[in-house]
Design a protein around this motif. Structure first.
Motif, PDB file in Angstrom:
ATOM      1  N   ARG A  78     -24.223   6.478 -10.093  1.00 54.92           N
ATOM      2  CA  ARG A  78     -23.883   6.576 -11.509  1.00 54.92           C
ATOM      3  C   ARG A  78     -25.078   6.225 -12.384  1.00 54.92           C
ATOM      4  O   ARG A  78     -25.886   5.369 -12.024  1.00 54.92           O
ATOM      5  N   ALA A  79     -25.151   6.868 -13.529  1.00 54.79           N
ATOM      6  CA  ALA A  79     -26.261   6.632 -14.457  1.00 54.79           C
ATOM      7  C   ALA A  79     -26.302   5.179 -14.921  1.00 54.79           C
ATOM      8  O   ALA A  79     -27.376   4.624 -15.156  1.00 54.79           O
ATOM      9  N   ASP A  80     -25.128   4.548 -15.026  1.00 51.41           N
ATOM     10  CA  ASP A  80     -25.103   3.154 -15.500  1.00 51.41           C
ATOM     11  C   ASP A  80     -25.389   2.148 -14.380  1.00 51.41           C
ATOM     12  O   ASP A  80     -25.389   0.939 -14.613  1.00 51.41           O
ATOM     13  N   GLY A  81     -25.638   2.631 -13.157  1.00 49.28           N
ATOM     14  CA  GLY A  81     -26.022   1.741 -12.064  1.00 49.28           C
ATOM     15  C   GLY A  81     -24.867   0.995 -11.423  1.00 49.28           C
ATOM     16  O   GLY A  81     -25.085   0.195 -10.505  1.00 49.28           O
ATOM     17  N   VAL A  82     -23.644   1.224 -11.851  1.00 50.71           N
ATOM     18  CA  VAL A  82     -22.502   0.515 -11.264  1.00 50.71           C
ATOM     19  C   VAL A  82     -22.223   1.096  -9.870  1.00 50.71           C
ATOM     20  O   VAL A  82     -21.983   2.299  -9.741  1.00 50.71           O
ATOM     21  N   PRO A  83     -22.279   0.262  -8.808  1.00 46.74           N
ATOM     22  CA  PRO A  83     -22.030   0.791  -7.459  1.00 46.74           C
ATOM     23  C   PRO A  83     -20.549   1.075  -7.235  1.00 46.74           C
ATOM     24  O   PRO A  83     -19.699   0.450  -7.870  1.00 46.74           O
ATOM     25  N   PRO A  84     -20.252   2.008  -6.321  1.00 47.38           N
ATOM     26  CA  PRO A  84     -18.844   2.304  -6.063  1.00 47.38           C
ATOM     27  C   PRO A  84     -18.177   1.145  -5.327  1.00 47.38           C
ATOM     28  O   PRO A  84     -18.829   0.435  -4.554  1.00 47.38           O
ATOM     29  N   ALA A  85     -16.890   0.966  -5.543  1.00 45.19           N
ATOM     30  CA  ALA A  85     -16.111  -0.005  -4.779  1.00 45.19           C
ATOM     31  C   ALA A  85     -15.526   0.726  -3.573  1.00 45.19           C
ATOM     32  O   ALA A  85     -15.094   1.874  -3.687  1.00 45.19           O
ATOM     33  N   ILE A  86     -15.565   0.080  -2.402  1.00 43.76           N
ATOM     34  CA  ILE A  86     -14.989   0.690  -1.200  1.00 43.76           C
ATOM     35  C   ILE A  86     -13.760  -0.121  -0.810  1.00 43.76           C
ATOM     36  O   ILE A  86     -13.885  -1.271  -0.390  1.00 43.76           O
ATOM     37  N   ALA A  87     -12.594   0.478  -0.945  1.00 42.49           N
ATOM     38  CA  ALA A  87     -11.357  -0.194  -0.542  1.00 42.49           C
ATOM     39  C   ALA A  87     -11.078   0.139   0.916  1.00 42.49           C
ATOM     40  O   ALA A  87     -11.230   1.283   1.350  1.00 42.49           O
ATOM     41  N   LEU A  88     -10.680  -0.872   1.693  1.00 45.32           N
ATOM     42  CA  LEU A  88     -10.416  -0.683   3.119  1.00 45.32           C
ATOM     43  C   LEU A  88      -8.921  -0.749   3.401  1.00 45.32           C
ATOM     44  O   LEU A  88      -8.174  -1.425   2.698  1.00 45.32           O
ATOM     45  N   ALA A  89      -8.506  -0.053   4.445  1.00 46.07           N
ATOM     46  CA  ALA A  89      -7.116  -0.106   4.906  1.00 46.07           C
ATOM     47  C   ALA A  89      -7.139  -0.360   6.408  1.00 46.07           C
ATOM     48  O   ALA A  89      -8.080   0.035   7.107  1.00 46.07           O
ATOM     49  N   GLU A  90      -6.099  -1.023   6.914  1.00 40.35           N
ATOM     50  CA  GLU A  90      -6.074  -1.424   8.319  1.00 40.35           C
ATOM     51  C   GLU A  90      -5.966  -0.207   9.243  1.00 40.35           C
ATOM     52  O   GLU A  90      -5.241   0.746   8.942  1.00 40.35           O
ATOM     53  N   ASN A  91      -6.678  -0.260  10.360  1.00 38.04           N
ATOM     54  CA  ASN A  91      -6.544   0.774  11.394  1.00 38.04           C
ATOM     55  C   ASN A  91      -5.433   0.398  12.366  1.00 38.04           C
ATOM     56  O   ASN A  91      -5.087  -0.783  12.488  1.00 38.04           O
ATOM     57  N   PRO A  92      -4.905   1.377  13.093  1.00 37.37           N
ATOM     58  CA  PRO A  92      -3.938   1.041  14.141  1.00 37.37           C
ATOM     59  C   PRO A  92      -4.621   0.215  15.233  1.00 37.37           C
ATOM     60  O   PRO A  92      -5.790   0.437  15.538  1.00 37.37           O
ATOM     61  N   ASP A  93      -3.899  -0.751  15.806  1.00 36.39           N
ATOM     62  CA  ASP A  93      -4.392  -1.464  16.987  1.00 36.39           C
ATOM     63  C   ASP A  93      -3.941  -0.648  18.199  1.00 36.39           C
ATOM     64  O   ASP A  93      -2.761  -0.651  18.564  1.00 36.39           O
ATOM     65  N   ILE A  94      -4.881   0.060  18.799  1.00 36.21           N
ATOM     66  CA  ILE A  94      -4.554   1.019  19.861  1.00 36.21           C
ATOM     67  C   ILE A  94      -4.023   0.294  21.085  1.00 36.21           C
ATOM     68  O   ILE A  94      -3.035   0.710  21.700  1.00 36.21           O
TER      69      ILE A  94
END
Ligand code: C5P
Length: 217
Positions: free
Chosen positions: A112-128
């Motif tokens: 972004r031009a304003d330098g704000v980094p993206p937020a990365i939201a995580l979600a749980e994976n299946p426990d195989i």
């Protein structure tokens, strides 16, 4: 047909890391090389087993006699494991990512031009592994791995019970095990812990395959 103590047996092995995409060009990964899991798959095949190796993204050659199913993400690995059942034994060596990116985009994320980094939201994976032990098609012998840096035997013993698997191969990863050529493991069963000396990963694989053959042959 192949000869050996595991002839006629089907063994499922997971190995390697998973890659969890952020966007089409970026992903979250871990340092698993897949070496130990591939060596175990090869050692089981050498004892005559039919081996299905569900492999995360690694560049290793497929061991002789092994059927390889390549996957990228944890969710793909879970589906491939399900599709490979039934099996007489499962050895879950993969370093499965605990999370995937909740809102992975189909387009490359732009700065972004304003330098704000993206937020990365995580979600749980299946426990195989946990899913497999609860499955109606649970293999007779399910072996999990546990990578720990301290209190290795105590934590792995607790993990064996919590996960509901039959054995845990406990790795001391405080050294350079991940990606390295050697491994120091403790085999945790209902009878307690058996500590093996530091050995090349191929030798760990040969010994573990022999123990599996004793258990299910
Ligand atoms: O809980 P932890 O990740 O330490 O458990 C490790 C064991 O569980 C390994 O055998 C690994 O292959 C398996 N596992 C799995 N699916 C996950 C996480 C771990 O099969 N999502």
């Amino acid at each position: 047909a192949p000869a050996g103590p595991l002839a006629g047996r089907h063994v499922l092995v997971t190995a390697g890391p998973t890659h969890e995409p952020i966007d089409p060009v970026r992903y979250i990964a871990n340092r698993s090389s897949g070496k130990q899991g591939f060596a175990i798959a090869g050692a089981l095949a050498a004892l005559g087993a039919r081996v299905s190796l569900v492999a995360g993204p690694v560049t290793l050659p497929t061991p002789p006699g092994v059927t390889r199913i390549d996957v990228e993400t944890a969710r793909q690995m879970a589906a491939a494991v399900e599709a490979a059942l039934p099996a007489d034994a499962a050895v879950m060596v993969a370093a499965v990512a605990d999370w995937h990116v909740a809102d992975a985009t189909g387009q490359k994320i732009k700065k972004r031009a304003d330098g704000v980094p993206p937020a990365i939201a995580l979600a749980e994976n299946p426990d195989i592994l946990a899913t497999l032990v609860r499955s109606a098609r649970r293999p007779a012998l399910v072996v999990g791995f546990a990578a720990e840096t301290q209190d290795v035997i105590a934590l792995a013993t607790a993990k064996r019970v919590r996960k509901g698997c039959d054995w845990i191969v406990a790795n001391d990863v405080s050294g350079d095990v991940m990606g390295g050529a050697d491994n120091a493991i403790h085999l945790i069963t209902e009878d307690g812990a058996d500590s093996w000396p530091q050995l090349p990963k191929a030798e760990v694989a040969t010994r573990l395959a022999a123990r599996i053959a004793e258990a299910i042959a």
